[in-house]
Design an enzyme around this catalytic site. Structure first.
Site, PDB file in Angstrom:
ATOM      1  N   TRP A  61       0.836  -1.209   0.000  1.00  0.00           N
ATOM      2  CA  TRP A  61       0.000   0.000   0.000  1.00  0.00           C
ATOM      3  C   TRP A  61       0.866   1.251   0.000  1.00  0.00           C
ATOM      4  O   TRP A  61       0.557   2.241  -0.678  1.00  0.00           O
ATOM      5  CB  TRP A  61      -0.975  -0.008   1.166  1.00  0.00           C
ATOM      6  CG  TRP A  61      -1.978  -1.127   1.072  1.00  0.00           C
ATOM      7  CD1 TRP A  61      -2.122  -2.163   1.945  1.00  0.00           C
ATOM      8  CD2 TRP A  61      -2.955  -1.329   0.039  1.00  0.00           C
ATOM      9  NE1 TRP A  61      -3.140  -2.992   1.518  1.00  0.00           N
ATOM     10  CE2 TRP A  61      -3.662  -2.514   0.356  1.00  0.00           C
ATOM     11  CE3 TRP A  61      -3.299  -0.632  -1.117  1.00  0.00           C
ATOM     12  CZ2 TRP A  61      -4.689  -3.007  -0.437  1.00  0.00           C
ATOM     13  CZ3 TRP A  61      -4.328  -1.119  -1.921  1.00  0.00           C
ATOM     14  CH2 TRP A  61      -5.006  -2.297  -1.575  1.00  0.00           C
TER      15      TRP A  61
ATOM     16  N   ASP B  10      -1.436   6.694   6.295  1.00  0.00           N
ATOM     17  CA  ASP B  10      -2.538   5.798   5.932  1.00  0.00           C
ATOM     18  C   ASP B  10      -2.733   4.863   7.122  1.00  0.00           C
ATOM     19  O   ASP B  10      -1.858   4.063   7.434  1.00  0.00           O
ATOM     20  CB  ASP B  10      -2.137   5.015   4.669  1.00  0.00           C
ATOM     21  CG  ASP B  10      -3.151   3.943   4.274  1.00  0.00           C
ATOM     22  OD1 ASP B  10      -4.146   3.738   5.002  1.00  0.00           O
ATOM     23  OD2 ASP B  10      -2.936   3.308   3.216  1.00  0.00           O
TER      24      ASP B  10
ATOM     25  N   LYS C 236     -11.834  -1.694   6.721  1.00  0.00           N
ATOM     26  CA  LYS C 236     -10.987  -2.592   7.491  1.00  0.00           C
ATOM     27  C   LYS C 236     -11.489  -2.698   8.931  1.00  0.00           C
ATOM     28  O   LYS C 236     -11.629  -3.771   9.459  1.00  0.00           O
ATOM     29  CB  LYS C 236      -9.530  -2.124   7.479  1.00  0.00           C
ATOM     30  CG  LYS C 236      -8.950  -1.910   6.092  1.00  0.00           C
ATOM     31  CD  LYS C 236      -8.775  -3.203   5.312  1.00  0.00           C
ATOM     32  CE  LYS C 236      -8.704  -3.004   3.816  1.00  0.00           C
ATOM     33  NZ  LYS C 236      -7.531  -2.340   3.313  1.00  0.00           N
TER      34      LYS C 236
END
Ligand SMILES: *Cc1c(COP(=O)(O)O)cnc(C)c1O
Length: 360
Positions: A101, A171, A195
């Site tokens: 990511w 993030d 998530k």
């Protein structure tokens, strides 16, 4: 069939209580005679939903007044572009690459300016967090970027990097609301909500006000300018209304659970059950350096691909779903987010012990 223990990395398990409440309100939300999916985002009843959600998030995270909370579309990945477009005034930024990511964000930023990789853990398949106490951060970098919890590899920054005075952008998709954070240490905190918080498709951005300006890269679309959404309190266009509603319910649930200090305590207890077993097991092994282990995503292997596949299959048959590791790394991964009850982890370990006895 009843509910399974869902160890998915995302979209992931939500609190059963929240789902039941949403089900009960599906046809008639709070006497409005309609579902939250059907109502105007400009209505009084929705205004109450979005304002309450924001306030509850502010309470949970102790968000200072000089930070805006934005509910945006495009998931976490949209931020990979939005951050450089809005923040790269000098067209330079430092990226710490600790997984896929972070790497995607770094590669996207390169489209807009000089993104510099200042640290990486690619040399050991992202199984650790590099030492970030004295990095070579360019003088004119606009910000330092991290992915705080690496969903795929199961590592977490236990200490924030020394940014040498530069703005920190993080993030936090897979560790959002899993423990308390000091918001003042960041310029931008953002997370895709699927998530640990709500339904997929929405990202929550917590951004310091001085970073919200009209001075964005030329050609930045109106919809990708933070100021557009900040000025309109996330109602510039139709927001992801139902997601905001569900997230709001999860915030209430977290408050009822005792807030983020309490969640941290529970999450540490849950993770310890699994890591302690991995450390003593003769069959299963954790893949992350112990000091950098995530509380949320726990990858492990047997060292034998066939046995891994057998485990995933038998676990599924026993009611433990989504334990297969990310398609790029193989093995197994148990994601044990806020809504995973402690019994889920206890029962998984019991099952692992039984599997070990049968397969050693
Ligand atoms: C899942 C995930 C993303 C991508 O989220 P989308 O909402 O699918 O764009 C980004 N970063 C992290 C850390 C993630 O876990």
């Amino acid at each position: 069939m009843g509910r399974v223990y869902n160890f998915s990395a995302g979209p992931a398990v939500l609190p059963e209580e929240v789902l039941k409440e949403a089900a009960a309100e599906m046809l008639d939300y709070n006497g409005s005679g309609m579902s939250v999916m059907e109502m105007s985002h400009r209505s009084k009843v929705f205004d109450e939903i979005i304002k309450t959600a924001e306030q509850d998030l502010r309470d949970l995270m102790n968000i200072p007044d000089n930070y805006k909370v934005l509910f945006l579309q495009g998931g976490a990945s949209q931020q990979f572009a939005m951050i450089p477009m809005n923040l790269m005034k000098n067209k330079k930024a430092a990226y710490i690459v600790t997984g896929q990511w972070a790497k995607k964000a770094y590669q996207e930023a390169k489209k807009y300016g000089d993104a510099v990789e200042v640290a990486s853990s690619a040399d050991k398949t992202f199984s650790y967090i590099p030492d970030c106490s004295d990095l070579d951060i360019p003088e004119d970098a606009d910000y330092v970027y991290i992915c705080e919890n690496n969903t795929i590899y199961g590592t977490k920054f236990k200490e924030l990097p020394n940014t040498k005075g530069k703005t920190l952008v993080a993030d936090v998709s897979s560790c959002f609301l899993s423990e308390p954070v000091d918001v003042t240490k960041y310029g931008v905190i953002y997370g895709g909500v699927q998530k640990n918080v709500g339904p997929a498709g929405m990202v929550i951005v917590i951004i310091r006000e001085d970073l919200i300006t009209e001075d964005v890269l030329p050609g930045t679309p109106t919809m990708l300018t933070y100021k557009t959404h900040a000025d309109a309190d996330s109602l510039y266009n139709t927001p992801p209304c139902y997601n905001i509603y569900i997230c709001g319910k999860v915030f209430k649930w977290l408050k009822k659970m005792g807030g983020l200090e309490k969640m941290k305590e529970i999450n540490e207890k849950k993770a310890k059950i699994l890591y302690d077993f991995l450390d003593e097991s003769k069959l299963f092994k954790g893949t992350v350096v112990p000091k950098d282990r995530s509380l949320m995503n726990v990858p492990f292997v047997t060292g034998n691909e066939e046995l891994d596949a057998k485990f995933v299959k038998e676990a599924k048959a026993a009611g433990f779903e989504n334990l297969k590791g990310h398609r790029t790394v193989g093995g197994m991964r148990a994601s044990i987010y806020n809504a995973m009850p402690i019994e889920g982890v206890e029962k998984l370990v019991e099952f692992m012990k039984k599997f070990e006895a049968e397969n050693m």
